[in-house]
Every structure is written in C-alpha cells, then in structure tokens.
Scaffold this active site. Structure first.
Site, short mmCIF file in Angstrom:
data_model
loop_
_atom_site.label_atom_id
_atom_site.label_comp_id
_atom_site.label_asym_id
_atom_site.label_seq_id
_atom_site.Cartn_x
_atom_site.Cartn_y
_atom_site.Cartn_z
N ASP A 10 6.87 2.23 37.46
CA ASP A 10 5.56 2.12 36.83
C ASP A 10 5.15 3.52 36.38
O ASP A 10 5.76 4.51 36.78
CB ASP A 10 4.53 1.57 37.85
CG ASP A 10 3.13 1.48 37.26
OD1 ASP A 10 2.99 1.05 36.10
OD2 ASP A 10 2.16 1.87 37.94
N SER A 11 4.08 3.58 35.60
CA SER A 11 3.57 4.88 35.18
C SER A 11 2.97 5.65 36.36
O SER A 11 2.80 6.86 36.28
CB SER A 11 2.49 4.68 34.12
OG SER A 11 1.47 3.84 34.62
N ASN A 74 2.79 -3.35 32.95
CA ASN A 74 2.60 -4.26 31.81
C ASN A 74 2.80 -3.54 30.48
O ASN A 74 3.38 -4.10 29.55
CB ASN A 74 1.19 -4.85 31.85
CG ASN A 74 1.03 -5.86 32.95
OD1 ASN A 74 1.08 -7.05 32.73
ND2 ASN A 74 0.87 -5.39 34.18
N GLU A 152 -6.40 5.22 40.06
CA GLU A 152 -5.62 6.42 40.37
C GLU A 152 -6.46 7.45 41.14
O GLU A 152 -5.94 8.23 41.91
CB GLU A 152 -5.06 7.05 39.09
CG GLU A 152 -4.09 6.15 38.31
CD GLU A 152 -2.62 6.32 38.73
OE1 GLU A 152 -2.26 7.37 39.26
OE2 GLU A 152 -1.85 5.37 38.50
N CYS A 184 -2.38 -5.65 34.07
CA CYS A 184 -2.02 -4.25 34.31
C CYS A 184 -1.81 -4.17 35.81
O CYS A 184 -2.63 -4.69 36.58
CB CYS A 184 -3.15 -3.33 33.88
SG CYS A 184 -2.88 -1.61 34.36
N THR A 185 -0.72 -3.55 36.21
CA THR A 185 -0.39 -3.60 37.65
C THR A 185 -1.37 -2.80 38.51
O THR A 185 -1.37 -2.94 39.72
CB THR A 185 1.06 -3.11 37.89
OG1 THR A 185 1.26 -1.90 37.16
CG2 THR A 185 2.05 -4.14 37.43
N HIS A 186 -2.21 -1.99 37.88
CA HIS A 186 -3.25 -1.30 38.65
C HIS A 186 -4.41 -2.24 39.02
O HIS A 186 -5.12 -2.01 39.98
CB HIS A 186 -3.85 -0.14 37.85
CG HIS A 186 -2.98 1.06 37.74
ND1 HIS A 186 -1.77 1.06 37.12
CD2 HIS A 186 -3.17 2.34 38.19
CE1 HIS A 186 -1.25 2.29 37.17
NE2 HIS A 186 -2.08 3.07 37.81
N1 DGL Z 1 0.17 0.13 35.40
C1 DGL Z 1 0.38 0.10 34.01
C2 DGL Z 1 0.30 -1.29 33.42
O1 DGL Z 1 0.56 -2.22 34.10
C3 DGL Z 1 -0.26 1.02 33.10
C4 DGL Z 1 -1.28 1.94 33.49
C5 DGL Z 1 -1.21 3.10 32.56
O2 DGL Z 1 -0.33 3.92 32.79
O3 DGL Z 1 -1.99 3.15 31.60
O4 DGL Z 1 -0.01 -1.48 32.27
#
Ligand code: DGL
Length: 266
Positions: A10-11, A74, A152, A184-186
């Site tokens: 992930d990012s 995502n 974050e 979004c996984t966050h």
């Molecule tokens: N966690 C990421 C997602 O699912 C992206 C968050 C990001 O880096 O902007 O989209």
C-alpha cells in the site's frame, strides 16, 4: 511454492486493514507488507507516478520470492493493476473487484456510493466493476482526499474527523445509496465516524474480508496454500520505519515487530 510468502503493498498504513484480514483468513501463510511511506499519498498523484511506484514495489516483492502479490491500495489497484499484470510474472490481485462484488451482493435498492481518493474516483474503476455485475445499479462517487492524512496522522477520533466527514458525506446521504463502499484501504479506520453520520440503514462495505477469501481460494485451487505452522509477518517501509511502526501498532492495536527500511529503485 507453499512456503513462499504473500506480498502485500500500500502507499502507507491503510493496507494494514487488508493485512489483518489476510492474517485471520490465512494464519499459516508468511506475509510481507510494504508501506510506501516515501511516496504516500498516491490518491492525488498521476496514473504514471502510481504505476511507477507500484512496479518498483512489485519488483522488490518478486525478488523476495513471493507467490502472490496483493495490491492493498485502491488507487494502485485502479490505476496500475493492468500494467502490473503485464510486467510482473507473479499473480497479482487488487481490491476493486472484491469490493464491487460485495457491494452488489449487499445493496437492496440498487444504489451504491463509493468513497475513494481522487485517483480512484477519476479512474471510474468501481462504476465499471459494479456495471460488470449489475448493469442496473446506480453508482455515486465521492472523493474524500482529507481522510488519508487524518488516518496517517492518527486523527480519526478527533472532532475534526467528524466535521470533515459531515461535509464529504452530505451528498452521499442525498444520493439515497443504501450501500457505501469504503474504496480506500485507509477508510475502514474511520468506520465509526462514517457509520454514525450515515446511520444504520446504510451498510458500509470494504474489500478486506472478500479479498482475503479470494486469495485463500486462489492459492488452494493452485495447491499453493500453506496449511501448516504459524505464518510470520515481515514489514518494510520506504521511509521513516520508526514512525510507521508507531502508527501501525496504534492503528492495529497489536505489535508488528521490526519495520525495515527499503528504499525503492523507481
Ligand atoms: N490507501 C490507498 C487507497 O486505498 C491510498 C491512500 C493514498 O495514498 O492516497 O486508495
């Protein structure tokens, strides 16, 4: 092959929600998690940049001899999956299809809303994935760019999170969607705030469990699922591993062991 680890990336921290689901579903598997903390956020970056970061991570995971790569992001799934599948010889799974599948199974009124990063919304990946399964379903999209820094920075429980969520979710409420994809996984970290605003008639879905089940079925069908012992988790971050470890352990309410620094060749 059974003994080879599964690579997850992930990012940043968000993909840990997927890692957790994988640990529950596949407790015997060794997992390698890569958080691209040097390049986060992906959501506001171009498709070319997200693809470049994703390829660099996938090449590193390939060197680590993984048997499967899970794109636990995502934005990267929406923008880089096709290129990853072209350039990487290991099988690659993304989070969009499982999330869309779960939403289509869940909705009763055929109205689905997607909350995602700007990149995910712009790609149209969710509306396409939903239309593949149900042509009549209506999909409303809402970009929520401030959600990622809230997570974050570990601000999910502060009043600011509620105020920001109210703004983003007002048009979602109006859309009449009975099912909302946390695209979004966050975002699952913000589930309590989002659920409170949308109310109990709206079901929130995310990809974590569906993806973990799909990964398990995929490995079992290929005879590559590890069925013995206890899996280990190795974690890498591309910048500031100490900060990553601190926030990750707080978010997961669990220990994750040492976080190693791995700079990418991008
Ligand atoms: N966690 C990421 C997602 O699912 C992206 C968050 C990001 O880096 O902007 O989209």
């Amino acid at each position: 092959m059974k003994k080879q680890p599964i690579g997850v990336f992930d990012s940043g921290l968000g993909g840990l929600t997927i890692l957790n689901a994988l640990r529950r579903e596949l407790p015997q598997e060794d997992l390698i998690y890569f958080g691209d903390t040097a390049n986060v956020p992906y959501g506001s970056k171009s498709k070319a940049a997200v693809t470049r970061f994703s390829l660099a991570i996938a090449r590193f995971l390939q060197q680590e001899n993984v048997k499967l790569i899970i794109v636990a992001c995502n934005t990267a799934s929406a923008q880089a999956l096709a290129e990853l599948r072209k350039q990487i010889s290991v099988p690659v799974m993304g989070v969009i299809e499982p999330g869309a599948q779960k939403a289509v199974q869940t909705t009763r009124n055929g109205r689905i809303a997607v909350l995602g990063t700007e990149g995910t919304v712009k790609s149209g990946a969710y509306p396409k994935a939903v239309a593949k399964r149900n042509k009549k379903a209506r999909v409303f999209q809402q970009a929520c760019p401030l959600f990622v820094p809230l997570v974050e920075e570990n601000w999910g429980k502060k009043p600011a999170a509620g105020l920001i969520a109210e703004e983003y979710l007002a048009p979602v409420k109006k859309s009449g969607a009975d099912t909302v994809i946390l695209g979004c996984t966050h975002y699952p970290v913000l589930k309590p705030v989002i659920a409170k605003i949308l109310g109990k008639n709206v079901t929130l879905v995310d990809s974590a469990d569906t993806l973990a089940e799909a990964a398990s079925a995929f490995l079992t069908a290929r005879g590559q699922a590890e069925t013995k012992g206890k899996g280990r988790v190795r974690v890498y971050a591309s910048d500031d591993p100490k900060r990553f470890k601190r926030l990750a352990e707080y978010l997961l309410a669990d220990r994750i062991g040492a976080v190693r620094l791995k700079k990418l060749n991008q």
